[in-house]
Design an enzyme around this catalytic site. Sequence first.
Site, PDB file in Angstrom:
ATOM      1  N   GLU A 186      93.761  20.119  56.297  1.00 56.69           N
ATOM      2  CA  GLU A 186      94.149  19.119  57.287  1.00 56.69           C
ATOM      3  C   GLU A 186      94.150  17.774  56.580  1.00 56.69           C
ATOM      4  O   GLU A 186      93.100  17.316  56.126  1.00 56.69           O
ATOM      5  CB  GLU A 186      93.117  19.165  58.422  1.00 56.69           C
ATOM      6  CG  GLU A 186      93.431  18.358  59.636  1.00 56.69           C
ATOM      7  CD  GLU A 186      92.278  18.469  60.661  1.00 56.69           C
ATOM      8  OE1 GLU A 186      91.684  19.558  60.814  1.00 56.69           O
ATOM      9  OE2 GLU A 186      91.968  17.448  61.281  1.00 56.69           O
TER      10      GLU A 186
ATOM     11  N   ASP B 219      87.330   8.841  65.827  1.00 60.10           N
ATOM     12  CA  ASP B 219      86.573   9.105  64.606  1.00 60.10           C
ATOM     13  C   ASP B 219      85.350   8.229  64.474  1.00 60.10           C
ATOM     14  O   ASP B 219      85.343   7.064  64.852  1.00 60.10           O
ATOM     15  CB  ASP B 219      87.478   8.902  63.381  1.00 60.10           C
ATOM     16  CG  ASP B 219      88.457  10.052  63.224  1.00 60.10           C
ATOM     17  OD1 ASP B 219      87.986  11.194  63.066  1.00 60.10           O
ATOM     18  OD2 ASP B 219      89.678   9.819  63.271  1.00 60.10           O
TER      19      ASP B 219
END
Lengths: 259, 400
Positions: free
Chosen positions: A46, A57
């Site tokens: 990824e 995040d």
Amino acid sequence: MNRISTLFKSTQEPILNIYATAGYPNFGDTMLVLNALQEGGVDIIEIGMPYSDPVADGETIQQSNQVSLDQGMTVTHLFDQLKNMRQSISVPVLLMGYINPVLQFGVERFCQKCQEVGVDGLILPDLPLAEYQLSYQSIFEQYGLLNIFLITPQTSDERIKQIDAVSEGFIYMVSSASTTGAKTGISSDQEAYFKRIDNMNLKNPRLVGFGISDRESFIKASNGASGAIIGSAFVKLLGNAKNLREEIVGFVKSIKGLK
Amino acid sequence: MIDAGISFHVSEKGYYGDFGGAFIPEMLYPNVEELRLHYLEYMMEPSFQKEFHFLLKDFVGRPTPLFKAERLSAKYNTQIYLKREDLCHTGAHKVNNTIGQILMAKRLGKHKIVAETGAGQHGVATATVCALMGMECIIYMGAIDIDRQAPNVARMKMLGASVVAAQSGSKTLKDATNEAMRHWINHPVDTHYIIGSVVGPHPYPDMVAKFQSVISEEIKWQLQEKEGRDYPDYILACVGGGSNAAGAFYHYLDEPRTALIAAEAAGQGISTGHSAATTFLGKPGVLHGSKSLLMQTEDGQVIEPYSISAGLDYPGIGPLHAHLATSGRAKFFDITDDEALDAALECSMLEGIIPALETAHALAVFGKLGAKPDEISVVNLSGRGDKDLATYQEKLKLNQ
């Protein structure tokens, strides 16, 4: 058939997906990191497209995004770095990022580039189901790109079924309510949640993400799913590595239990 | 002025024209969806309306006066009214929204509150209603803003809130909003996020606009009393995210006789690279949960904005305002730091009212508007200037 669907059909072992921020730790490291991950035995890669405001995040990935942007990384540069990716990389590759840089690049042009370099699918956490169906699904499908959706412990059964119906490849099962890298380890509550989803008999397999950092948490997560995703723990390694290739290969092998 | 068929109200899917929507990570979906399904129903409940209006009256001090500014009117040779939101408890319009949202949080069964703040006005307004309702309150504020708005940080702490410094990015409002969203992602079950402007995922822009619409609701009857008609020729307001403008415009969105005038912070000037004038410098993009106009690089990275005013220092704008700007329904002016400072001084000297730096941007438009002698303008005087005294002292050389 898409590389991702082929992988899930042909593999009995737990599947390991590892996230790496593009252009990190150094601008030119992207392909080196990809090759080392594959050499170590990773099943899916990824690649994170850095963004100035990555709200899903935590600190580790935020910082890697900022470093990469400061070093000049853009979507255009990334496609350039991935131009010959399929000459050496045979495992499935996903791009993970936020919708705004994709919009500015142009959604159709972006999808076309993905297909050209051999990207198999996308993970865009701020592109929810309704907006995807409204304006994006037909374009993604035209270029053979899978869109990977997230579910969380708070996602209702009804919505999980909707997401399952639209999904292809796998579903990204977020282990707990959090941003990336906020928590580590897998609790018994989380194992019960994985089992609950397992019992729903969804058509798509699941990979568990968030909180997976070592072989122990990888195995625990894989008990209730087809495998797991490691992000922040790997990005930390990238930030601190002295011998990048060697340490990446060693890390992947340790998670997979290989010598 | 208004094309027939264009709607300025939110669609069922959460859009104003091409702008809006709900671009949120799945972790926030249950919370935002619960709000979307119930916000109108809860707001309309008689018990909600009763409590909301009771608190606006006896706690906030509404209705706020509509004051005829005679000396400013004489100076610009036109008719100028000031809508005195600066007289609201806590010193700005922000509290209209936080009262509404704390009542909403109670109905949603949440007992903790998170919020972002730029200048600190929304943080203070949130900390205030949390103290009133006995709810736990966490405010995210950019590290740079914490330094330049020290009195408001002290007020939030005195009201019992925890103030957390946002250390990422430009360390201002955008980053405080990122951190507040991350906090909400990590605490989705017990926490409600009180967004302070008409930004964020649907239904936030519409909900905040509706809570702030009390401003134009009052202007209508106050103007009727004073002028014998319930609409002005111009309504002026400053726009960062755009909550005070949304409230002042709300009941005039479909009134063709009223021109909507928005003042954006040009900083040092829109071509200097130090600006926050989103409608002049932005392109369509997605930030903080909605599609709107956004200051960004060609690669889609968000640009750090600049303005002397911490409350206008934001790279985006609410989706309603993006629609008002691109459809031509509202006219946008770019006002520099210096023009705002001059207007603040002028309002203070001529009317005895020291406005907030944000509000001063709206007042500065009179130099450019060209309103006729018999035309009526209402400026939303969104906040008072106490919090900006340090800046005024420095820039207007008040210590000499």
